[in-house]
Design a protein around this motif. Structure first.
Motif, PDB file in Angstrom:
ATOM      1  N   ARG A 111       0.808  -1.225   0.000  1.00  0.00           N
ATOM      2  CA  ARG A 111       0.000   0.000   0.000  1.00  0.00           C
ATOM      3  C   ARG A 111       0.843   1.277   0.000  1.00  0.00           C
ATOM      4  N   HIS A 112       2.152   1.134  -0.142  1.00  0.00           N
ATOM      5  CA  HIS A 112       3.007   2.291  -0.374  1.00  0.00           C
ATOM      6  C   HIS A 112       3.297   2.466  -1.864  1.00  0.00           C
ATOM      7  N   LEU A 113       2.714   1.617  -2.700  1.00  0.00           N
ATOM      8  CA  LEU A 113       2.984   1.616  -4.131  1.00  0.00           C
ATOM      9  C   LEU A 113       1.679   1.669  -4.923  1.00  0.00           C
ATOM     10  N   ALA A 114       1.802   2.009  -6.205  1.00  0.00           N
ATOM     11  CA  ALA A 114       0.656   1.992  -7.121  1.00  0.00           C
ATOM     12  C   ALA A 114       1.148   1.522  -8.485  1.00  0.00           C
ATOM     13  N   LEU A 115       0.221   1.123  -9.331  1.00  0.00           N
ATOM     14  CA  LEU A 115       0.592   0.743 -10.690  1.00  0.00           C
ATOM     15  C   LEU A 115       1.159   1.952 -11.424  1.00  0.00           C
ATOM     16  N   LYS A 116       2.237   1.745 -12.158  1.00  0.00           N
ATOM     17  CA  LYS A 116       2.899   2.805 -12.913  1.00  0.00           C
ATOM     18  C   LYS A 116       1.977   3.349 -14.004  1.00  0.00           C
ATOM     19  N   GLU A 263       4.213  11.985   2.956  1.00  0.00           N
ATOM     20  CA  GLU A 263       4.191  10.633   3.506  1.00  0.00           C
ATOM     21  C   GLU A 263       3.656   9.671   2.448  1.00  0.00           C
ATOM     22  N   PRO A 264       3.949   8.380   2.575  1.00  0.00           N
ATOM     23  CA  PRO A 264       3.456   7.414   1.587  1.00  0.00           C
ATOM     24  C   PRO A 264       1.936   7.444   1.493  1.00  0.00           C
ATOM     25  N   ASP A 265       1.425   7.334   0.256  1.00  0.00           N
ATOM     26  CA  ASP A 265      -0.019   7.476   0.047  1.00  0.00           C
ATOM     27  C   ASP A 265      -0.385   6.898  -1.318  1.00  0.00           C
ATOM     28  N   TRP A 266      -0.874   5.670  -1.343  1.00  0.00           N
ATOM     29  CA  TRP A 266      -1.174   5.063  -2.643  1.00  0.00           C
ATOM     30  C   TRP A 266      -2.384   5.700  -3.306  1.00  0.00           C
ATOM     31  N   HIS A 267      -3.310   6.248  -2.517  1.00  0.00           N
ATOM     32  CA  HIS A 267      -4.430   6.974  -3.121  1.00  0.00           C
ATOM     33  C   HIS A 267      -3.920   8.201  -3.891  1.00  0.00           C
TER      34      HIS A 267
END
Length: 315
Positions: A111-116, A263-267
């Motif tokens: 949840r610190h990542l997202a699709l490129k 801060e990390p935020d996948w949204h």
């Protein structure tokens, strides 16, 4: 255990503390993914932290620096459902704790990542997370900018600034940016309605009636930017730690001030991804270095003349 190449910081200080070396490849824990890093970007906070001036309290020595990454998922830990092996991802894990981005592999919470974004390569995707989330959060979540507002972006040609110009313009605001004269055409190409050369003009004596200031420099510059605001206007600073009298000054002037740290935020990453894929947001990369040439990348950041971002290729 398998090995990988990485940049390891041995102590606090100059770029000579960054050593290109072999270390153990990490293994994902439950809820984490293993990412084969294609690219990692270099941010000013990387340099400040290396010098012992920023978030070294969240780190220990030796450690692998860097936070921004883009790459391919190679393994998933127990419980991960957001990604599968082969997915192309980007993100800014763990900040300000160690993310170990200057390496061939990292592990990070899913949840610190997202699709490129589909329409950019790994180099440009790696340049986006920290700077993009900073600009997005400051404008959208803290300032809550609305169409028709007047927004002043300090250091408009930099990593955060050049993205903030585009996001603010996408949101329908009138954008004024500060930059040296040789960066004015760059800022205008991103959508800035006005650009002011801060090196020859006292911005607070030229600009007024601003609704929101996105402040990215700190110190005395941060304090003078308060004077550009209308009564009740808001200054959001990513460098408020370097302006300790900020809130007192704001109260005297009848304006508001807010500190911010990313801060990390996948949204947020997914919001940036949508803007990139729509064509509303383009990340500019000034130069790409090989991972082993990280010291040269840090030196270029230290000169404070970068337009856009600097990226390390980690393959």
């Amino acid at each position: 255990m398998s090995k990988m190449w990485a940049v390891q910081q041995q102590g606090w200080g100059g770029a000579e503390q960054l050593q290109f070396t072999e270390v153990e490849r990490p293994t994902p824990l439950p809820t984490e993914v293993l990412v084969r890093v294609h690219a990692a970007s270099v941010n000013p906070v990387d340099v400040y932290t290396r010098e012992g001036k920023a978030y070294m309290r969240a780190l220990s020595l030796p450690h692998i620096p860097g936070w921004d990454v883009a790459g391919v998922v190679e393994a998933v830990g127990y419980g991960v459902t957001r990604f599968k092996v082969g997915d192309e991802v980007f993100g800014m894990p763990w900040f300000p704790r160690a993310a170990n981005a200057y390496a061939q592999y990292i592990v990070a919470p899913s949840r610190h990542l997202a699709l490129k974004p589909l329409n950019v390569d790994f180099i440009h995707a790696a340049a986006l997370p920290l700077a993009g989330l900073t600009a997005w959060h400051m404008l959208v979540e803290i300032a809550k900018v609305q169409p028709g507002m007047r927004v002043l972006i300090n250091a408009g040609a930099g990593g955060v600034g050049h993205l903030a110009i585009q996001i603010a313009k996408h949101l329908g605001t009138h954008v004024i940016a500060t930059a040296r004269a040789d960066k004015h055409s760059f800022c205008r190409s991103l959508g800035a309605d006005e650009v002011i050369d801060y090196s020859v003009t006292a911005v607070h004596e030229t600009v007024s009636d601003i609704d929101v200031v996105i402040e990215l420099v700190g110190g005395e510059t941060c304090l003078t930017m308060l004077r550009t605001l209308r009564k009740g206007g808001l200054l959001v600073s990513a460098q408020a730690a370097w302006a300790p009298s900020l809130y007192d000054e704001a109260a005297v002037l009848g304006v508001r001030a807010s500190a911010y740290l990313v801060e990390p935020d996948w949204h947020g990453l997914e919001s940036l991804k949508a803007l990139v894929e729509s064509g509303a947001l383009q990340v500019q990369v000034q130069r790409v270095f090989a991972l082993r040439d990280v010291a040269s990348a840090h030196d270029l950041i230290w000169q404070k003349r970068v337009a856009g971002k600097i990226v390390l290729e980690c393959l």
